[in-house]
Write an enzyme that holds these catalytic residues in place. Structure first.
Site, PDB file in Angstrom:
ATOM      1  N   HIS A 106       0.796  -1.230   0.000  1.00 34.15           N
ATOM      2  CA  HIS A 106       0.000   0.000   0.000  1.00 34.15           C
ATOM      3  C   HIS A 106       0.832   1.285   0.000  1.00 34.15           C
ATOM      4  O   HIS A 106       0.280   2.379  -0.152  1.00 34.15           O
ATOM      5  CB  HIS A 106      -0.980  -0.018   1.186  1.00 34.15           C
ATOM      6  CG  HIS A 106      -2.329   0.566   0.868  1.00 34.15           C
ATOM      7  ND1 HIS A 106      -3.422   0.399   1.682  1.00 34.15           N
ATOM      8  CD2 HIS A 106      -2.762   1.336  -0.178  1.00 34.15           C
ATOM      9  CE1 HIS A 106      -4.467   1.042   1.155  1.00 34.15           C
ATOM     10  NE2 HIS A 106      -4.088   1.612   0.030  1.00 34.15           N
ATOM     11  N   ASP A 129      -9.684  -0.021   4.559  1.00 36.22           N
ATOM     12  CA  ASP A 129      -8.494  -0.669   5.103  1.00 36.22           C
ATOM     13  C   ASP A 129      -8.754  -1.043   6.558  1.00 36.22           C
ATOM     14  O   ASP A 129      -9.565  -0.396   7.234  1.00 36.22           O
ATOM     15  CB  ASP A 129      -7.333   0.364   5.040  1.00 36.22           C
ATOM     16  CG  ASP A 129      -5.947  -0.261   5.032  1.00 36.22           C
ATOM     17  OD1 ASP A 129      -5.742  -1.278   5.714  1.00 36.22           O
ATOM     18  OD2 ASP A 129      -5.056   0.304   4.355  1.00 36.22           O
ATOM     19  N   HIS A 131      -6.263  -0.726   8.429  1.00 36.22           N
ATOM     20  CA  HIS A 131      -5.228   0.157   8.988  1.00 36.22           C
ATOM     21  C   HIS A 131      -5.380   1.568   8.442  1.00 36.22           C
ATOM     22  O   HIS A 131      -5.907   1.761   7.341  1.00 36.22           O
ATOM     23  CB  HIS A 131      -3.834  -0.360   8.591  1.00 36.22           C
ATOM     24  CG  HIS A 131      -3.620  -1.815   8.866  1.00 36.22           C
ATOM     25  ND1 HIS A 131      -3.844  -2.789   7.905  1.00 36.22           N
ATOM     26  CD2 HIS A 131      -3.232  -2.456   9.991  1.00 36.22           C
ATOM     27  CE1 HIS A 131      -3.591  -3.982   8.433  1.00 36.22           C
ATOM     28  NE2 HIS A 131      -3.220  -3.815   9.694  1.00 36.22           N
ATOM     29  N   ASP A 133      -2.676   3.598   7.894  1.00 37.50           N
ATOM     30  CA  ASP A 133      -1.497   3.873   7.049  1.00 37.50           C
ATOM     31  C   ASP A 133      -1.106   5.350   7.092  1.00 37.50           C
ATOM     32  O   ASP A 133      -0.705   5.943   6.078  1.00 37.50           O
ATOM     33  CB  ASP A 133      -1.746   3.410   5.600  1.00 37.50           C
ATOM     34  CG  ASP A 133      -1.901   1.895   5.498  1.00 37.50           C
ATOM     35  OD1 ASP A 133      -1.597   1.188   6.483  1.00 37.50           O
ATOM     36  OD2 ASP A 133      -2.345   1.412   4.435  1.00 37.50           O
ATOM     37  N   HIS A 146       4.574   1.106   3.915  1.00 40.54           N
ATOM     38  CA  HIS A 146       3.151   0.868   3.579  1.00 40.54           C
ATOM     39  C   HIS A 146       2.224   1.293   4.722  1.00 40.54           C
ATOM     40  O   HIS A 146       1.022   1.421   4.501  1.00 40.54           O
ATOM     41  CB  HIS A 146       2.888  -0.586   3.152  1.00 40.54           C
ATOM     42  CG  HIS A 146       2.789  -1.591   4.255  1.00 40.54           C
ATOM     43  ND1 HIS A 146       2.141  -2.802   4.115  1.00 40.54           N
ATOM     44  CD2 HIS A 146       3.285  -1.585   5.530  1.00 40.54           C
ATOM     45  CE1 HIS A 146       2.226  -3.491   5.247  1.00 40.54           C
ATOM     46  NE2 HIS A 146       2.905  -2.779   6.107  1.00 40.54           N
ATOM     47  N   ASP A 235      -6.923  -6.174   2.987  1.00 40.77           N
ATOM     48  CA  ASP A 235      -7.010  -6.582   4.392  1.00 40.77           C
ATOM     49  C   ASP A 235      -8.145  -5.877   5.144  1.00 40.77           C
ATOM     50  O   ASP A 235      -8.382  -6.142   6.324  1.00 40.77           O
ATOM     51  CB  ASP A 235      -5.661  -6.452   5.115  1.00 40.77           C
ATOM     52  CG  ASP A 235      -5.212  -5.024   5.405  1.00 40.77           C
ATOM     53  OD1 ASP A 235      -6.054  -4.120   5.576  1.00 40.77           O
ATOM     54  OD2 ASP A 235      -3.982  -4.811   5.493  1.00 40.77           O
TER      55      ASP A 235
END
Ligand SMILES: NC(=[NH2+])NCCC[C@H](N)C(=O)O
Ligand SMILES: [Mn+2]
Ligand SMILES: [Mn+2]
Length: 309
Positions: A106, A129, A131, A133, A146, A235
């Site tokens: 990512h 996501d 996450h 990020d 990422h 994910d």
């Protein structure tokens, strides 16, 4: 019909076999698997003119020539690849084509979203996501880039000369998250301090995915007139649905919730770029890989207009 794209509607599949933004082997094989699964023809069947851009061969920078900068791992390599991706994406966008970028990890979004914003400066970003990020080189624990691309795009990271090309072109009020459930403490602070809207799995449980997508669009696209860049990390889906990915987190989106997001964004007619990231065919048994690659392709189809009826 999109008011931003060319007629006939045209999509460019951009394979980005890149894994420098994290440590696990295999995520660079994600795009090859998705293309071999027949994505090109599947999009043609939906009525798109499809141009397969190939799997980009990025100029390598070896690890000994790319020592960490602070905690950041492979910084020069990631930066150089993302710079190249930005120019590929902006070229397609300028021609009115919709780039579908297949990752790869990512960190590539630094390039994809950077490229989009060059052509559509008022585009909003919907980031799906587990996450956020949004670590900075200071807050990251892993050192994996990422986990950081959003902070570079917002301009809260990236002072290093190696990242000078990254323009802080994304405004905090044009970014919204859906699906979060594994956000580092410093990332929570960054989200709060910048007033960034985020819908975690908690909000999805409470309101349902239909309402959450509506609220997310209200937050970044209140008049439903701005172009949309959808950055989808596989994910975000529950590991039972998409097991072959580098940083799986339980309690994720169901198959339908993931698809609903893509379908609803398609319905706006405002989608101008799509990322499908973090499919890692190296991490699981053959059946899990098949499942993950197939759900990756079907999310892309949903975003590009595959209807259930
Ligand atoms: N694109 C991803 N899968 N990112 C995972 C990031 C995990 C963690 N927050 C980190 O900074 O390393
Ligand atoms: Mn993720
Ligand atoms: Mn991600």
């Amino acid at each position: 019909m999109s008011k931003f794209l060319s007629d006939p509607k045209s999509v460019a599949i951009v394979g980005c076999p890149f894994r420098g933004g994290q440590a696990k082997l295999g995520v660079d094989h994600g795009p090859i698997h998705m293309v071999e699964a027949g994505l090109e023809q599947q999009l043609r069947d939906l009525g798109w003119e499809v141009r397969f851009d190939g799997h980009h061969q990025f100029e390598q920078i070896s690890e000994e020539n790319d020592p960490p900068i602070g905690k950041m791992k492979n910084p020069r390599f990631v930066s150089q690849v993302c710079k190249a991706v930005a120019s590929v994406v902006s070229d397609h966008a300028r021609r009115g084509q919709l780039p579908v970028v297949l990752g790869g990890d990512h960190s590539l979004a630094m390039g994809t979203i950077g490229g989009t914003l060059e052509v559509y400066p008022n585009a909003c970003v919907i980031w799906v996501d587990a996450h956020a990020d949004i670590n900075t080189p200071e807050t990251t624990e892993s050192g994996n880039i990422h986990g950081m691309p959003v902070s570079f795009l917002l301009g809260i990271a990236g002072n290093e000369p190696e990242f000078a090309w990254v323009k802080p072109a994304l405004r905090a009020n044009r970014l919204v998250y859906i699906g979060l459930r594994d956000v580092d403490a410093d990332e929570k602070r960054i989200l709060r301090e910048n007033g960034i809207k985020a819908f975690s799995m908690h909000e999805i449980d409470r309101h349902g995915i239909g309402k959450v997508v509506e609220l997310a669009l209200d937050a970044v696209n209140p008049n439903r007139d701005l172009p949309i860049h959808l950055s989808f990390d596989v994910d975000a889906l529950d590991p039972t649905v998409a097991p072959s990915t580098g940083t799986p987190v339980r309690g994720g989106l169901t198959f339908r919730e993931g698809h609903y997001i893509c379908e609803a964004i398609h319905e706006t007619g405002l989608l101008i770029a799509l990322d499908l990231m973090e499919v890692n065919p190296g991490l699981a048994d053959a059946e899990s890989v098949r499942k993950t690659v197939s759900v990756g392709c079907s999310l892309v189809r949903a975003a590009l207009g595959e209807a259930l009826l």
